[in-house]
Write a protein that holds these residues in place. Sequence first.
Motif, PDB file in Angstrom:
ATOM      1  N   GLU A  22       0.828  -1.213   0.000  1.00 22.17           N
ATOM      2  CA  GLU A  22       0.000   0.000   0.000  1.00 22.17           C
ATOM      3  C   GLU A  22       0.859   1.259   0.000  1.00 22.17           C
ATOM      4  O   GLU A  22       0.504   2.266  -0.614  1.00 22.17           O
ATOM      5  CB  GLU A  22      -0.951  -0.012   1.203  1.00 22.17           C
ATOM      6  CG  GLU A  22      -2.071  -1.039   1.098  1.00 22.17           C
ATOM      7  CD  GLU A  22      -3.081  -0.708   0.000  1.00 22.17           C
ATOM      8  OE1 GLU A  22      -3.066   0.426  -0.529  1.00 22.17           O
ATOM      9  OE2 GLU A  22      -3.886  -1.594  -0.337  1.00 22.17           O
ATOM     10  N   GLU A 199      -3.960   2.452   6.950  1.00 15.38           N
ATOM     11  CA  GLU A 199      -5.413   2.322   7.014  1.00 15.38           C
ATOM     12  C   GLU A 199      -5.947   1.492   5.852  1.00 15.38           C
ATOM     13  O   GLU A 199      -6.846   0.667   6.028  1.00 15.38           O
ATOM     14  CB  GLU A 199      -6.057   3.718   7.036  1.00 15.38           C
ATOM     15  CG  GLU A 199      -5.704   4.513   8.291  1.00 15.38           C
ATOM     16  CD  GLU A 199      -6.257   5.930   8.251  1.00 15.38           C
ATOM     17  OE1 GLU A 199      -6.727   6.363   7.162  1.00 15.38           O
ATOM     18  OE2 GLU A 199      -6.236   6.597   9.297  1.00 15.38           O
ATOM     19  N   ARG A 200      -5.365   1.676   4.665  1.00 12.65           N
ATOM     20  CA  ARG A 200      -5.798   0.880   3.510  1.00 12.65           C
ATOM     21  C   ARG A 200      -5.440  -0.592   3.702  1.00 12.65           C
ATOM     22  O   ARG A 200      -6.223  -1.485   3.326  1.00 12.65           O
ATOM     23  CB  ARG A 200      -5.163   1.419   2.217  1.00 12.65           C
ATOM     24  CG  ARG A 200      -5.689   2.779   1.787  1.00 12.65           C
ATOM     25  CD  ARG A 200      -5.280   3.097   0.358  1.00 12.65           C
ATOM     26  NE  ARG A 200      -3.832   3.136   0.179  1.00 12.65           N
ATOM     27  CZ  ARG A 200      -3.092   4.228   0.316  1.00 12.65           C
ATOM     28  NH1 ARG A 200      -3.668   5.388   0.652  1.00 12.65           N
ATOM     29  NH2 ARG A 200      -1.783   4.188   0.103  1.00 12.65           N
ATOM     30  N   ALA A 204      -7.949  -3.726   3.740  1.00 15.25           N
ATOM     31  CA  ALA A 204      -7.810  -4.783   2.732  1.00 15.25           C
ATOM     32  C   ALA A 204      -7.887  -6.171   3.347  1.00 15.25           C
ATOM     33  O   ALA A 204      -8.327  -7.126   2.702  1.00 15.25           O
ATOM     34  CB  ALA A 204      -6.489  -4.608   1.990  1.00 15.25           C
TER      35      ALA A 204
END
Length: 206
Positions: A22, A199-200, A204
């Motif tokens: 990410e 955060e992503r 995920a």
Amino acid sequence: MDCPKLYHSANSRSFRALWALEEVGIAYELEMMAFPPRSSCPSYLEINPLGTVPLLVDGDLRMTESAAICHYLGAKFAPDRLVPNASDPNFGAYLNYLHFGEATLTFPQAIVLRYGQFEPEDRRSAQVVADYSRWFLARARGIESFLSDGDFAAGSSFSMADISVGYAVMLSQFTGLFEDLPETVRQYWLRLQARPAYERAMAAQR
């Protein structure tokens, strides 16, 4: 060209690789696996004889070491941004803390988890848990050491070394040791959690 594929179990060491993907901002394929994958999916041993996560597949390349995957992804897809150049004065500190996060901070906590939670009751050991908890907390002084010089592991900028160390701090929330860490280290973890890529990565794996 096919995008890299990551085999991952939630909140395991492979979270480092997911977070790194990410951070570099490339397309990737994510294969979620129950933990431990060698037990939950025996056929996984055909592609990774170790039966562990992470496994990063990038073309013909197969990588299984989380800190090495972070370095690889940063060097290949975000050179100089997430991995300092060898001529950078912070390069030595970067390498040191990249490996410190896994070899020094994660290892003792893996022992704590094994003999405190994962082994059958008759094989658990309060003494082993206590000994390796003290080991981790003593070695965590290394985080305080680099925080005395800046906000991150290798100077003033975030790098893949912070993913390596940050995951070890994250793991301390599962081993019950987080509240025993100094306030400076807990504040460092809050800074890392605020990163959009973190955060992503969390989203995920849900």
